[in-house]
Design a protein around this motif. Structure first.
Motif, PDB file in Angstrom:
ATOM      1  N   ARG A 131      92.754  44.967  18.743  1.00  0.00           N
ATOM      2  CA  ARG A 131      92.519  44.041  19.850  1.00  0.00           C
ATOM      3  C   ARG A 131      91.040  43.727  20.120  1.00  0.00           C
ATOM      4  O   ARG A 131      90.708  42.635  20.583  1.00  0.00           O
ATOM      5  CB  ARG A 131      93.164  44.584  21.134  1.00  0.00           C
ATOM      6  CG  ARG A 131      94.678  44.712  21.035  1.00  0.00           C
ATOM      7  CD  ARG A 131      95.305  45.027  22.382  1.00  0.00           C
ATOM      8  NE  ARG A 131      96.719  45.342  22.256  1.00  0.00           N
ATOM      9  CZ  ARG A 131      97.706  44.444  22.271  1.00  0.00           C
ATOM     10  NH1 ARG A 131      97.420  43.158  22.401  1.00  0.00           N
ATOM     11  NH2 ARG A 131      98.969  44.816  22.154  1.00  0.00           N
ATOM     12  N   ASP A 134      89.233  40.460  18.859  1.00  0.00           N
ATOM     13  CA  ASP A 134      89.688  39.226  19.494  1.00  0.00           C
ATOM     14  C   ASP A 134      89.049  39.045  20.865  1.00  0.00           C
ATOM     15  O   ASP A 134      88.646  37.935  21.230  1.00  0.00           O
ATOM     16  CB  ASP A 134      91.218  39.234  19.629  1.00  0.00           C
ATOM     17  CG  ASP A 134      91.754  37.882  20.066  1.00  0.00           C
ATOM     18  OD1 ASP A 134      91.807  36.973  19.229  1.00  0.00           O
ATOM     19  OD2 ASP A 134      92.083  37.738  21.262  1.00  0.00           O
ATOM     20  N   GLY A 139      88.852  35.907  23.175  1.00  0.00           N
ATOM     21  CA  GLY A 139      90.298  35.888  23.370  1.00  0.00           C
ATOM     22  C   GLY A 139      90.753  36.923  24.375  1.00  0.00           C
ATOM     23  O   GLY A 139      89.976  37.732  24.875  1.00  0.00           O
ATOM     24  N   ASN A 140      92.050  36.890  24.655  1.00  0.00           N
ATOM     25  CA  ASN A 140      92.651  37.861  25.568  1.00  0.00           C
ATOM     26  C   ASN A 140      92.964  39.190  24.883  1.00  0.00           C
ATOM     27  O   ASN A 140      93.355  40.143  25.546  1.00  0.00           O
ATOM     28  CB  ASN A 140      93.941  37.289  26.168  1.00  0.00           C
ATOM     29  CG  ASN A 140      93.668  36.340  27.318  1.00  0.00           C
ATOM     30  OD1 ASN A 140      93.404  36.765  28.433  1.00  0.00           O
ATOM     31  ND2 ASN A 140      93.704  35.040  27.051  1.00  0.00           N
ATOM     32  N   LEU A 144      99.463  40.000  20.468  1.00  0.00           N
ATOM     33  CA  LEU A 144      99.200  39.994  19.034  1.00  0.00           C
ATOM     34  C   LEU A 144     100.452  39.769  18.190  1.00  0.00           C
ATOM     35  O   LEU A 144     100.358  39.272  17.070  1.00  0.00           O
ATOM     36  CB  LEU A 144      98.550  41.321  18.623  1.00  0.00           C
ATOM     37  CG  LEU A 144      97.195  41.633  19.247  1.00  0.00           C
ATOM     38  CD1 LEU A 144      96.622  42.913  18.654  1.00  0.00           C
ATOM     39  CD2 LEU A 144      96.208  40.482  19.063  1.00  0.00           C
ATOM     40  N   SER A 232      96.969  37.049  29.765  1.00  0.00           N
ATOM     41  CA  SER A 232      97.562  38.364  29.523  1.00  0.00           C
ATOM     42  C   SER A 232      97.388  39.238  30.753  1.00  0.00           C
ATOM     43  O   SER A 232      96.564  38.963  31.626  1.00  0.00           O
ATOM     44  CB  SER A 232      96.928  39.034  28.301  1.00  0.00           C
ATOM     45  OG  SER A 232      95.565  39.333  28.536  1.00  0.00           O
ATOM     46  N   VAL A 332      95.741  37.469  13.542  1.00  0.00           N
ATOM     47  CA  VAL A 332      95.674  37.137  14.959  1.00  0.00           C
ATOM     48  C   VAL A 332      95.552  35.628  15.095  1.00  0.00           C
ATOM     49  O   VAL A 332      94.696  35.009  14.439  1.00  0.00           O
ATOM     50  CB  VAL A 332      94.479  37.818  15.665  1.00  0.00           C
ATOM     51  CG1 VAL A 332      94.420  37.402  17.135  1.00  0.00           C
ATOM     52  CG2 VAL A 332      94.589  39.338  15.567  1.00  0.00           C
ATOM     53  N   THR A 337      96.022  33.940  21.597  1.00  0.00           N
ATOM     54  CA  THR A 337      95.115  34.791  22.372  1.00  0.00           C
ATOM     55  C   THR A 337      94.002  34.027  23.070  1.00  0.00           C
ATOM     56  O   THR A 337      93.395  34.546  24.011  1.00  0.00           O
ATOM     57  CB  THR A 337      94.457  35.846  21.462  1.00  0.00           C
ATOM     58  OG1 THR A 337      93.572  35.174  20.544  1.00  0.00           O
ATOM     59  CG2 THR A 337      95.494  36.654  20.697  1.00  0.00           C
TER      60      THR A 337
END
Length: 349
Positions: A131, A134, A139-140, A144, A232, A332, A337
């Motif tokens: 994660r 990202d 991104g959040n 995923l 998210s 990803v 995201t």
């Protein structure tokens, strides 16, 4: 070429470690075929559940110690799993880790469980920390799993996961979009524990509770639900926005109210996006009262697969993400995201 991978997933509901051994093969048109070969959930001991649940309260030194300790715990469980099934051909281990912090707007997320510790106990390539990259790319860092929905389950209009949080992915204008819808088990399990249960089996306690219309209205008015994806959720958001609304009500009434809330938000997502054929997975799929509530609010076709896919879809997809990373392929999707571009994420050791 066939790849054999083990995926590890520990969700926000802290009910156990999911281990999934699967094979993957890319066909001539670029779609991946998969087979779940072995899979099981290892419930956490009371000690480990407490450690993970309270990890957000630790000071930096204690958290670093737990990061290492949990990595060795994961490594030991993988080693036992490999020995139990006499597995000889494993190309990689892909570990999600356990989320402690998730604050993408501040450019950080933390999943503990050091992949190097897993590698020390298992001389197999390990991919972890999917994660962080990202989040650093704007991104959040979530969700995923849409890459797996795209490559493995594209025959459905949408894929919905009912876990600690509910999240969904679907194709919109030729792009796969995905986002968290609302909290589910992270709240329901907390109040089930107040009734002396690990979780509200079949939603039985919620079924006898009474919906508090004032709390329900406040929940449905939270500004997150009016925001456009990608978006998210994390435990911090629940603690800040949801928990204060639930003070002073009986646990069974909170269970009834929050089940109604989750069903409304999920059905509303189906309606807004005109989704008709939806694959349901995740532990919340066993909550028959929640499923009844969702069905009562939508005309969409709800498809519940076999137990292996319900329980292990996320671990399966993290195994796939590890395979994609090892092959330098996108794992990803920026459309899901909100990151600056599609990318291949994860640290390989």
């Amino acid at each position: 070429m066939i790849f054999h991978a083990i995926g590890l997933m520990s969700g926000t509901s802290v009910d156990g470690l999911d281990i999934c051994h699967a094979s993957f093969e890319k066909n001539s048109v670029g779609k991946w075929n998969h087979h779940i070969l072995h899979a099981e959930t290892l419930p956490y001991s009371d000690v480990w559940e407490g450690k993970l649940r309270n990890s957000i309260q630790l000071n930096p030194e204690e958290l670093l110690a737990l990061h290492s300790e949990y990595g060795f715990y994961l490594g030991e469980k993988v080693k036992d799993f490999i020995d139990k099934y006499s597995l000889e051909q494993i190309d990689l281990i892909a570990s999600h880790g356990h989320t402690v912090f998730h604050q993408p707007k501040r450019k950080f997320t933390l999943q503990i469980g050091d992949g190097r510790a897993i590698k020390i106990l298992n001389p197999i390539p390990v991919v972890y920390d999917f994660r962080s990259q990202d989040v650093l790319m704007g991104g959040n860092g979530a969700p995923l799993v849409p890459i797996g929905d795209e490559l493995l389950f594209s025959e459905y209009d949408a894929c919905l996961n009912l876990g600690g949080f509910s999240n969904i992915s679907f194709k919109k204008e030729h792009e796969r979009v995905a986002f968290d819808i609302c909290p589910v088990n992270i709240v329901l399990n907390k109040f089930a524990r107040e009734l002396g249960k690990n979780f509200d089996e079949n939603g039985d306690s919620a079924r006898i509770g009474k919906v508090n219309s004032e709390i329900l209205s406040s929940l449905n008015s939270l500004k997150f639900y009016a925001e456009n994806p990608p978006k998210s959720l994390g435990i911090e958001w629940v603690n800040q926005n949801v928990s204060p609304l639930l003070i002073g009500e009986k646990p069974e009434n909170i269970l009834a109210t929050f089940t109604e809330h989750a069903a409304f938000q999920i059905a509303e997502t189906f309606r807004q996006n005109q989704l008709k054929k939806i694959l349901f997975t995740g532990g919340g799929t066993y909550n028959s009262f929640l499923i009844e509530k969702i069905r009562s609010k939508t005309t969409a076709e709800i498809l519940v697969p076999d137990k292996n896919l319900i329980d292990y879809k996320e671990a399966l997809i993290f195994a796939l993400m590890g395979v994609l990373k090892m092959n330098h392929e996108t794992n990803v999707l920026s459309s899901a995201t909100g990151s600056s571009r599609d990318h291949s994420s994860g640290i390989v050791v």
